[in-house]
Design a protein around this motif. Structure first.
Motif, mmCIF file in Angstrom:
data_model
loop_
_atom_site.group_PDB
_atom_site.id
_atom_site.type_symbol
_atom_site.label_atom_id
_atom_site.label_comp_id
_atom_site.label_asym_id
_atom_site.label_seq_id
_atom_site.Cartn_x
_atom_site.Cartn_y
_atom_site.Cartn_z
ATOM 1 N N HIS A 50 26.643 34.704 37.867
ATOM 2 C CA HIS A 50 27.370 33.502 37.447
ATOM 3 C C HIS A 50 28.447 33.193 38.476
ATOM 4 C CE1 HIS A 50 28.983 30.572 34.546
ATOM 5 N NE2 HIS A 50 30.157 30.882 35.098
ATOM 6 N N PHE A 51 28.406 31.984 39.011
ATOM 7 C CA PHE A 51 29.382 31.598 40.029
ATOM 8 C C PHE A 51 29.703 30.123 39.919
ATOM 9 C CE2 PHE A 51 30.878 30.134 44.129
ATOM 10 C CZ PHE A 51 31.722 31.145 44.550
ATOM 11 N N SER A 52 30.994 29.824 39.936
ATOM 12 C CA SER A 52 31.463 28.442 40.064
ATOM 13 C C SER A 52 32.545 28.411 41.134
ATOM 14 C CB SER A 52 32.042 27.930 38.733
ATOM 15 O OG SER A 52 31.025 27.840 37.753
ATOM 16 N N ASP A 53 32.522 27.376 41.952
ATOM 17 C CA ASP A 53 33.513 27.261 43.022
ATOM 18 C C ASP A 53 34.919 27.128 42.448
ATOM 19 O OD1 ASP A 53 32.096 27.277 45.553
ATOM 20 O OD2 ASP A 53 31.211 25.365 44.963
ATOM 21 N N HIS A 54 35.866 27.766 43.106
ATOM 22 C CA HIS A 54 37.285 27.550 42.831
ATOM 23 C C HIS A 54 37.707 26.297 43.614
ATOM 24 C CE1 HIS A 54 41.649 28.179 43.183
ATOM 25 N NE2 HIS A 54 41.536 28.927 42.088
ATOM 26 N N PRO A 55 38.688 25.519 43.121
ATOM 27 C CA PRO A 55 39.129 24.336 43.881
ATOM 28 C C PRO A 55 39.520 24.665 45.325
ATOM 29 C CG PRO A 55 40.080 24.300 41.674
ATOM 30 C CD PRO A 55 39.351 25.600 41.799
ATOM 31 N N MET B 240 37.808 32.559 46.681
ATOM 32 C CA MET B 240 38.737 33.174 45.735
ATOM 33 C C MET B 240 37.995 34.037 44.715
ATOM 34 S SD MET B 240 41.870 32.252 46.482
ATOM 35 C CE MET B 240 41.366 32.533 48.185
ATOM 36 N N PRO B 241 38.432 35.289 44.529
ATOM 37 C CA PRO B 241 37.861 36.073 43.427
ATOM 38 C C PRO B 241 38.285 35.446 42.093
ATOM 39 C CG PRO B 241 39.757 37.216 44.371
ATOM 40 C CD PRO B 241 39.512 35.996 45.226
ATOM 41 N N GLN B 242 37.328 35.322 41.185
ATOM 42 C CA GLN B 242 37.631 34.810 39.846
ATOM 43 C C GLN B 242 37.007 35.770 38.834
ATOM 44 O OE1 GLN B 242 37.093 30.325 39.460
ATOM 45 N NE2 GLN B 242 36.009 30.667 41.369
ATOM 46 N N ALA B 243 37.752 36.084 37.787
ATOM 47 C CA ALA B 243 37.257 37.023 36.780
ATOM 48 C C ALA B 243 35.969 36.526 36.135
ATOM 49 C CB ALA B 243 38.322 37.265 35.720
ATOM 50 N N THR B 244 35.813 35.202 36.074
ATOM 51 C CA THR B 244 34.639 34.611 35.402
ATOM 52 C C THR B 244 33.415 34.537 36.316
ATOM 53 O OG1 THR B 244 35.578 32.469 35.960
ATOM 54 C CG2 THR B 244 35.937 33.269 33.712
ATOM 55 N N ASN B 245 33.613 34.674 37.622
ATOM 56 C CA ASN B 245 32.469 34.769 38.534
ATOM 57 C C ASN B 245 32.005 36.212 38.499
ATOM 58 O OD1 ASN B 245 32.571 32.109 39.233
ATOM 59 N ND2 ASN B 245 33.522 32.418 41.229
ATOM 60 N N GLY C 101 43.919 30.225 38.611
ATOM 61 C CA GLY C 101 42.478 30.358 38.412
ATOM 62 C C GLY C 101 41.830 31.441 39.252
ATOM 63 N N ALA C 102 42.588 31.997 40.197
ATOM 64 C CA ALA C 102 42.051 33.072 41.041
ATOM 65 C C ALA C 102 42.575 34.419 40.552
ATOM 66 C CB ALA C 102 42.442 32.852 42.494
ATOM 67 N N ASN C 103 41.791 35.458 40.777
ATOM 68 C CA ASN C 103 42.163 36.811 40.352
ATOM 69 C C ASN C 103 42.483 37.639 41.603
ATOM 70 O OD1 ASN C 103 42.597 38.842 38.491
ATOM 71 N ND2 ASN C 103 40.445 39.421 38.332
ATOM 72 N N SER D 243 38.004 49.403 32.695
ATOM 73 C CA SER D 243 38.860 48.250 33.030
ATOM 74 C C SER D 243 38.196 46.911 32.703
ATOM 75 C CB SER D 243 39.154 48.265 34.528
ATOM 76 O OG SER D 243 37.933 48.162 35.262
ATOM 77 N N ASP D 244 36.902 46.931 32.341
ATOM 78 C CA ASP D 244 36.113 45.699 32.144
ATOM 79 C C ASP D 244 36.057 44.877 33.432
ATOM 80 O OD1 ASP D 244 34.525 43.878 30.670
ATOM 81 O OD2 ASP D 244 36.263 42.607 30.273
ATOM 82 N N GLN D 245 36.165 45.551 34.578
ATOM 83 C CA GLN D 245 36.094 44.834 35.867
ATOM 84 C C GLN D 245 34.737 44.979 36.550
ATOM 85 O OE1 GLN D 245 38.703 42.836 37.337
ATOM 86 N NE2 GLN D 245 39.368 43.010 35.219
ATOM 87 N N VAL D 246 33.858 45.859 36.047
ATOM 88 C CA VAL D 246 32.534 45.988 36.671
ATOM 89 C C VAL D 246 31.793 44.654 36.545
ATOM 90 C CG1 VAL D 246 30.245 47.061 36.487
ATOM 91 C CG2 VAL D 246 32.304 48.483 36.398
ATOM 92 N N GLY D 247 31.345 44.149 37.663
ATOM 93 C CA GLY D 247 30.621 42.880 37.692
ATOM 94 C C GLY D 247 31.499 41.669 37.917
ATOM 95 N N ARG D 248 32.810 41.806 37.699
ATOM 96 C CA ARG D 248 33.708 40.647 37.837
ATOM 97 C C ARG D 248 34.135 40.442 39.298
ATOM 98 N NH1 ARG D 248 35.413 38.581 32.951
ATOM 99 N NH2 ARG D 248 35.296 39.969 31.143
#
Length: 522
Positions: free
Chosen positions: A414-419, A390-395, A120-122, A294-299
């Motif tokens: 947009h942010f959700s905690d990683h476990p 943890m960096p997450q692509a969805t955050n 789940g982490a990037n 790369s579609d990574q801007v903002g991720r």
């Protein structure tokens, strides 16, 4: 005489933002003879202007433009319009920061290699390491006058620290001290020693705390090579048919749109505004946003795993007296997966004034637990958690449907905690309460995370273009004369407060840009 450059002068470096990244980069380039136009969305406030009142100061300094928020983090419920507490002024959030200046640990530059793949982490390794950063850290520590380095004494411990230290030592913690702080313990670099006034977050009235507002920015201006334009809100970055950036459009205070031409553009608007600007600069050549193949801007948005713990005692502590954050326990910053999570965290002393304490202690809550805690404010001690999240692509930062005063889409955060974040926070809550309980707290309790001040990621560095937005110099993979110069270039967040690393990267980047310009490569 302060420089004034023509809008059509395409030999200048345009820097967007004047904080720890942009402000330092502007000065370092100006000192090397490079012409710089720095565009700052806010106004200019100096120590005489700072207000020793939490709410009035917040109104003066904070970035209050609209933002939207989503995700399951508590901030989305409690502070939906204010996901971050950053500054809109010359000097950026170096006005508001606490001053903690700690180097990343060696293993934190290589999180993927060290921690392994975390579901789940990037995670990704930085394209630089501790050895490469060492000389730049040393220059940053000298610039900031960091205590407990280069023979500089530490700050004295206030009551909040004494309670914290006594409890930490009872628990067996060893790395406990008043912190490596960019706050003078004695006169240094034309700035006086700390006067222990408190209100460190409201701008240091004495100038004892390093801030780009009254160090790097005026020194850069004194060279005649730096022009700072206040109340200049950047709308988009322009490019030519070859994909090279050519200039920056910005609104002035009256809402008039200007175009400043540029040889190089550096983006240093914090981890919300920097990706927002790149996304708002989309074109037919860059349909997903500038430098975003790369579609990574903002991720990979990170904001550190945070939270607070307060203890109540049977005698007065008066935690608000003295330096706001001058105490740290570093023992838990190690990587030790036996605790149930990867990475580590710092525990740092923290005192909020009564107005902010009422707002942040239990946001939106009420009742006997809340009121009795406030009743015992004088007997309260406080600390803050800073841990590697943890960096997450969805955050991520995306463009919201909401528009700002200039008609531009604002950032949605947009942010959700990683476990891993949750496990770390719970461990830190437990240890923090144990520190206070060890020295006789009558009550100790955790509080939820506040709006974030450590905003990281969103334009991360990567070895391979497909994994991030910029290379090891902060130079975007897609566009050679477009740079990222703030905390948004962080590949991972580490456990340490980020400003020292942002400053060190800015000094290093200035050296690289000046060399590449001289060689004719930029």
């Amino acid at each position: 005489m302060v420089a004034k450059f023509d809008l059509n002068d395409d030999s200048v470096v345009v820097i967007i933002g004047t904080g720890a990244g942009g402000g330092v980069l502007a000065n370092e380039l100006a000192q090397k003879g490079v012409k710089v136009v720095a565009l700052e969305a806010g106004g200019r406030y100096l120590p005489d202007d700072y207000i020793n009142d939490e709410w009035d100061s917040f109104g003066q300094l904070a970035w209050l433009d609209a933002r939207t928020t989503s995700g399951d983090w508590r901030v989305a419920k409690d502070f939906a319009g204010l996901p971050a507490w950053i500054v809109k002024a010359v000097g950026g959030t170096t006005t508001h920061w606490a001053g903690a200046s700690i180097r990343f640990q060696e293993h934190e530059w290589k999180a993927l290699s060290t921690y392994g793949a975390v579901e789940g982490a990037n995670l990704l390794d930085w394209p630089i390491d501790a050895a490469e950063m060492e000389p730049w850290y040393a220059l940053a520590e000298t610039k900031l006058g960091v205590t407990l380095t280069e023979g500089r004494a530490g700050l004295p411990g206030n009551n909040n620290y004494k309670v914290f230290e006594a409890g930490a030592k009872k628990l067996g913690y060893k790395e406990v001290h008043t912190g490596r702080m960019a706050i003078n313990s004695s006169d240094y670099d034309e700035r006086p020693a700390c006067q222990q006034t408190g209100f460190c977050f409201q701008g240091c009235k004495w100038g004892a705390k390093w801030s780009a507002a009254y160090t790097d920015i005026p020194r850069g201006e004194a060279t005649g090579n730096l022009e700072v334009r206040e109340h200049a809100h950047v709308a988009r970055i322009l490019h030519d048919d070859t994909g090279k950036v050519t200039g920056v459009e910005y609104f002035d205070k009256e809402g008039n749109l200007h175009l400043q031409k540029a040889r190089i553009v550096s983006v240093a608007g914090n981890s919300f505004e920097s990706p927002r600007l790149l996304l708002n600069s989309a074109s037919s050549m860059f349909p997903n946003g500038l430098a975003n193949s790369s579609d990574q801007v903002g991720r990979n948005y990170m904001r550190h795993t945070t939270g607070s713990i307060y203890g109540i005692f049977d005698k007065p502590v008066r935690m608000w007296r003295g330096t706001t954050m001058a105490g740290i326990v570093q023992d838990e910053a190690r990587h030790d997966p036996s605790r149930g999570f990867v990475g580590g965290y710092e525990l740092e002393t923290l005192a909020l004034g009564l107005p902010f304490m009422a707002a942040f202690l239990n946001p939106g809550g009420w009742g006997r637990g809340f009121t009795t805690a406030l009743d015992h404010y004088e007997n309260m001690a406080g600390m803050w958690i800073v841990g590697e999240d943890m960096p997450q692509a969805t955050n991520r930062i995306t463009l919201s449907e909401t528009k700002d005063q200039w008609g531009l889409p604002v950032a949605n955060v947009h942010f959700s905690d990683h476990p891993n974040d949750v496990a770390m926070r719970n461990h830190a809550y437990k240890q923090g309460m144990a520190i206070y309980d060890a020295v006789g707290a009558t009550r100790s309790f955790p509080t939820p995370p506040y709006p974030s001040t450590h905003n990281l990621g969103t334009n991360r560095m990567s070895e391979r273009p497909e994994d991030g937005v910029c290379n090891k110099w902060g130079q975007t993979h897609d566009i050679a004369n477009l740079f990222i110069s703030d905390g948004s270039q962080f590949t991972t967040g580490a456990a340490e407060n980020p400003t020292l690393t942002i400053v060190a990267l800015a000094i290093r980047q200035a050296d690289h840009i000046a060399r590449e310009m001289a060689a004719g490569n930029l």
